[in-house]
Design a protein around this motif. Structure first.
Motif, short mmCIF file in Angstrom:
data_model
loop_
_atom_site.label_atom_id
_atom_site.label_comp_id
_atom_site.label_asym_id
_atom_site.label_seq_id
_atom_site.Cartn_x
_atom_site.Cartn_y
_atom_site.Cartn_z
N HIS A 20 -7.12 8.66 5.31
CA HIS A 20 -5.87 8.57 6.07
C HIS A 20 -4.83 9.39 5.33
N TYR A 50 5.07 -5.15 9.02
CA TYR A 50 5.68 -3.82 8.92
C TYR A 50 7.18 -3.93 9.08
N VAL A 89 4.67 -0.46 5.69
CA VAL A 89 3.74 -1.53 5.99
C VAL A 89 3.44 -2.30 4.71
N ILE A 103 3.82 5.42 6.15
CA ILE A 103 3.14 6.30 7.10
C ILE A 103 4.03 7.51 7.30
N LYS A 109 2.50 6.70 12.93
CA LYS A 109 3.32 5.52 13.23
C LYS A 109 3.03 4.98 14.62
N ASN A 111 0.24 5.38 16.37
CA ASN A 111 -1.11 4.80 16.38
C ASN A 111 -1.13 3.41 15.75
N TYR A 112 -0.31 3.20 14.72
CA TYR A 112 -0.30 1.88 14.09
C TYR A 112 0.40 0.83 14.96
#
Length: 874
Positions: A20, A50, A89, A103, A109, A111-112
């Motif tokens: 990642h 988060y 996070v 991130i 961001k 996608n999370y």
């Protein structure tokens, strides 16, 4: 000043985040977490791990702390970030080496934040499992686990309801293959050729018609005609009739006929009279409704349920407590006092005694104007299980503790705090309660703690919990022997208590005459030790107060004693009436001007005047379920000469549990209500045969009860399941007229109160420490016109019924004794027969035997008539 060096990702951490590249591990200290509001377990949790932080806030942190900032290792990433907010996070498991990670891309961001929910194992090994490989796993048989579906399968399965019958038809072998000739014949003329199977009703079972299909046809008019004929063979059939229509000629002929004119002439007079009567009076009026009482404009008589008005709960108490006693303030409307105790058994109290000493035992004063904060808090040495306001001065309160001590409070200094705002003049009784939203912000948030001003001696008082306490009326007082005299002070100065140590004690709050005078120096020392916040009203009683006289309710022959739980004196004042309320208020006003309790020694000089013909007997309920009627006067033992308690006049074990309610009716001084276990009983003083009313076993155990204040035939009973049974003796005497759910736990105390002529409340305390205030409906608060006399006639009828039953028992016992005497006389006669009488009876039996033998032989033909003569001669 030491400044920590910024930490950069190690090679191991870079290897962990290689899959990642948008993730950058960070170490956020506690100061940084507080600065950016991302504290662990407060701002970031397992459910929301988060936090979105603005880029401007991070730049401001760079300007303030420079390289000391925890974001300095990723400063370049933050500067190149295209968005305005960065996603930080919380890494709870230190997956990437530190407690947080950043991130660094906008795509990462999104996608999370919008990632689909996947299992943890699938998220970890998703990238390592190839999608083209499919491994077949054969199913593994598991043992059958029953989850209750067999019953549903059995109910859904189709089963034959009728028993199958098997028929076997046979034929002779020589008839096979024979020629057959068919011909017509008359079935009724040929015998055995026609069998009629007529229908008959089967009485073994009945069929209910659940559905019926009927065909209808629309016609102008339908006419139904029925007869009383029973048709044995019903068949489905339809019949349609057509209306009969007359022609114009037939109509003219019928109108001019004489029968029609005679009919109209005969009936016209009656029709005219009926029309005139309808104009004069309404023939459809309901006479029964006219006999009923007039409906008032307030309330609805059809409503019989208690309505929730308000509830009070002590939110500041950390321990679990229950309501033990409730009492409405006699003069201040809308103010109620509640005593609470910890919900622990005796063994648990001993185990947690150290912790209980650190928690105060209180009596809370609640006001309708503030349901959250109590107005006053009365402190006591231990948990209070009963308390009462003084009838002469409501600022004087007496209570009984679980350790056997009696506690006295004087709240005269705090009377202004608990008074409500009254409208009009000082004589007006109408009260206007201040709404909650109009209260001052800091007026009632801090309750006042009031210390007790006197407590009884532990060595000389009760040894166990005090279960009931009463003030003696101001009309009389008693001495150590139990004799009754006129009250010297004119105010209530004596108390009566009962305890689980099998004793009933009488107490006097006036100072006793000491035999030896105390020195002045000791008195000065005691005066110096008085705290400033404690009034000196009952200083002479503190830690030295002893009972005036003590009664033990013995069981007679055995050494055991009765354990009283509640008592009811014969001269209790009916404080619930309006006149008594006015008298109480006037006494309270006089007490404010000159408080008589500050000078109790003044009445000791007056001479005692005995009161003749005073009833010194009282009722008491016991833990075993018994109801005792006994006397408080002491008598001397003829052998030893010591004073001892008289034996109970009567004892009845009616209840199947501890008696928790012994209360006299507010309308009849000689009617007593007792509640205990699973049943209710009503007694009449002076009737020693038994209870006037004894209910059957209830579905749940009864835990509290109280008479209605305005209706003589109504009383309320609380149960252990949170329901309250409302008994109305005018409606039902064998069961409650209504049952209503109040709470989910046991009801511990019930106390009604009349707020005004149109409004009445009932306070109900439960096992969880909540006090429920409910409004009593119109039907339960306003009696009918003749309800007092009707209930009086009912009690008189029950007394006559008891006397009749007792008389019948005596008659039956007398008849039984007479029957037993007759049987004994018959036995004696059989033994007193002479020898000649016995020989005569044997001879008669032998002759009857010979006659029977002769008749049998003649009937059988063994002997003839002539032979019989010789047979008899022999």
């Amino acid at each position: 000043v030491w400044i920590p060096a910024p930490t950069f990702p190690t090679p191991k951490e870079r290897k962990m985040a290689a899959g990642h590249p948008e993730i950058y591990p960070l170490v956020l200290t506690t100061q940084t977490q507080e600065l950016f509001k991302c504290q662990i377990d407060e701002d970031v949790t397992d459910e929301q791990p988060y936090k979105l932080i603005k880029k401007e806030d991070i730049f401001a942190d760079f300007r303030n702390r420079a390289a000391v900032s925890d974001f300095y290792p990723v400063k370049k990433v933050i500067q190149e970030y295209p968005g305005d907010e960065l996603l930080v996070v919380y890494d709870k498991d230190f997956k990437y080496g530190h407690n947080f990670y950043l991130i660094g891309t906008e795509e990462g961001k999104e996608n999370y934040l919008n990632a689909p929910e996947l299992p943890e194992e699938q998220e970890e090994y998703k990238e390592y499992i190839p999608e083209d490989i499919y491994v077949y796993k054969p199913p593994i048989s598991k043992p059958w686990v029953s989850l209750g579906s067999e019953k549903e399968i059995e109910e859904e399965s189709v089963k034959e309801s009728t028993k199958q019958i098997t028929y076997m038809i046979s034929r002779k072998r020589n008839e096979f293959g024979a020629p057959i000739k068919f011909s017509d014949q008359n079935a009724s003329s040929v015998k055995d050729a026609y069998i009629e199977c007529t229908a008959y009703p089967d009485h073994h079972f009945t069929l209910k018609q659940l559905e019926k299909d009927v065909g209808m046809q629309v016609i102008p008019k339908v006419k139904d005609i029925s007869t009383q004929t029973r048709w044995t063979y019903p068949k489905n059939a339809t019949t349609q009739y057509y209306p009969r229509e007359l022609s114009e000629e037939e109509k003219e002929t019928f109108e001019q006929s004489k029968p029609l004119s005679d009919f109209l002439n005969n009936t016209s007079i009656n029709v005219e009279i009926a029309l005139q009567q309808n104009e004069i009076m309404n023939t459809f009026i309901d006479d029964w409704k006219c006999l009923a009482e007039e409906e008032s404009t307030f309330g609805d008589k059809t409503d019989t349920h208690l309505k929730e008005y308000q509830s009070f709960t002590d939110l500041h108490s950390l321990t679990e407590k229950m309501v033990t006693s409730v009492s409405w303030h006699p003069t201040v409307y809308g103010l109620i006092a509640v005593s609470v105790a910890v919900r622990l058994s005796f063994e648990e109290r001993v185990h947690f005694s150290g912790k209980l000493l650190l928690q105060p035992s209180l009596i809370l004063f609640w006001s309708f104007s503030d349901p959250i904060h109590p107005q006053l808090m009365l402190e006591s040495p231990d948990d209070i299980f009963c308390f009462k306001f003084c009838p002469s001065d409501p600022n004087i309160i007496a209570g009984g503790c679980i350790n056997g001590q009696i506690v006295m409070w004087d709240i005269s200094a705090h009377a202004d705090r608990i008074e409500n705002i009254k409208t009009g003049g000082s004589r007006s009784k109408k009260v206007t309660l201040k709404p909650m939203f109009l209260l001052e912000p800091d007026s009632n948030k801090e309750a006042t703690y009031i210390r007790h001003c006197a407590v009884s001696s532990i060595e000389s008082g009760h040894k166990k919990v005090i279960t009931d306490i009463h003030w003696l009326p101001d009309t009389f007082e008693i001495n150590r022997l139990g004799a009754v005299f006129e009250n010297r002070n004119g105010i209530c100065c004596q108390l009566v208590t009962c305890s689980a140590d099998c004793t009933v004690c009488f107490w006097d709050i006036r100072p006793q005459k000491s035999l030896t005078p105390q020195p002045i120096e000791k008195k000065k020392e005691e005066h110096i030790e008085i705290p400033l916040d404690v009034p000196s009203t009952f200083l002479h009683l503190d830690l030295s107060w002893k009972p005036l006289t003590k009664l033990r309710l013995s069981k007679g022959e055995t050494s055991l004693d009765h354990c009283p739980t509640k008592i009811s004196l014969s001269e209790d004042d009916l404080l619930y009436n309006t006149q008594d309320k006015i008298l109480t208020q006037s006494k309270a006003v006089n007490a404010e001007e000159i408080n008589p309790y500050h000078n109790l020694e003044a009445g000791l000089a007056n001479q005692l005047k005995p009161i003749e013909d005073f009833c010194t007997k009282f009722f008491a309920g016991t833990e075993e379920g018994g109801v005792i009627y006994t006397d408080w006067k002491m008598e001397r033992d003829p052998e030893t000469g010591r004073l001892m308690t008289k034996k109970p006049v009567s004892l009845y074990t009616v209840h199947d549990g501890a008696v928790h309610t012994v209360q006299r009716s507010p309308f009849y001084k000689d009617i007593i209500l007792t509640i205990g276990g699973w049943n209710v009983a009503i007694w009449k003083e002076g009737v020693m045969i038994g209870p006037l009313l004894q209910s059957s076993c209830a579905p749940k155990r009864y835990t509290a009860g109280h008479w209605s204040l305005t209706r003589p035939g109504v009383f309320y009973v609380g149960r252990e399941d949170g329901y309250i049974d409302i008994w109305d003796l005018l409606e039902k005497t064998h069961e409650p007229a209504l049952s209503q759910s109040i709470c989910i736990t046991m009801i511990t105390y019930i106390k009604p109160w009349t707020f005004s002529a149109k409004q009445q409340f009932i306070a109900i305390g439960d096992y969880y420490g909540t006090l429920h205030i409910l409004e009593i409906p119109w039907t339960l608060s306003h009696p009918s016109t003749n309800e007092v006399s009707s209930m009086n006639h009912y009690f008189e009828r029950e007394v006559k019924h008891l006397e009749y039953v007792e008389q019948r028992k005596k008659i039956r016992e007398q008849e039984k004794k007479e029957m037993e005497l007759e049987l004994e006389k018959k036995k004696v006669k059989t033994y007193q027969k002479s020898k000649e009488q016995l020989e005569a009876e044997l001879k008669m039996d032998y002759e009857s035997y010979l006659e029977l033998e002769k008749s049998i032989l003649i009937n059988l033909g063994f002997i003839k008539v002539r032979e019989t003569m010789s047979f008899l001669d022999l």
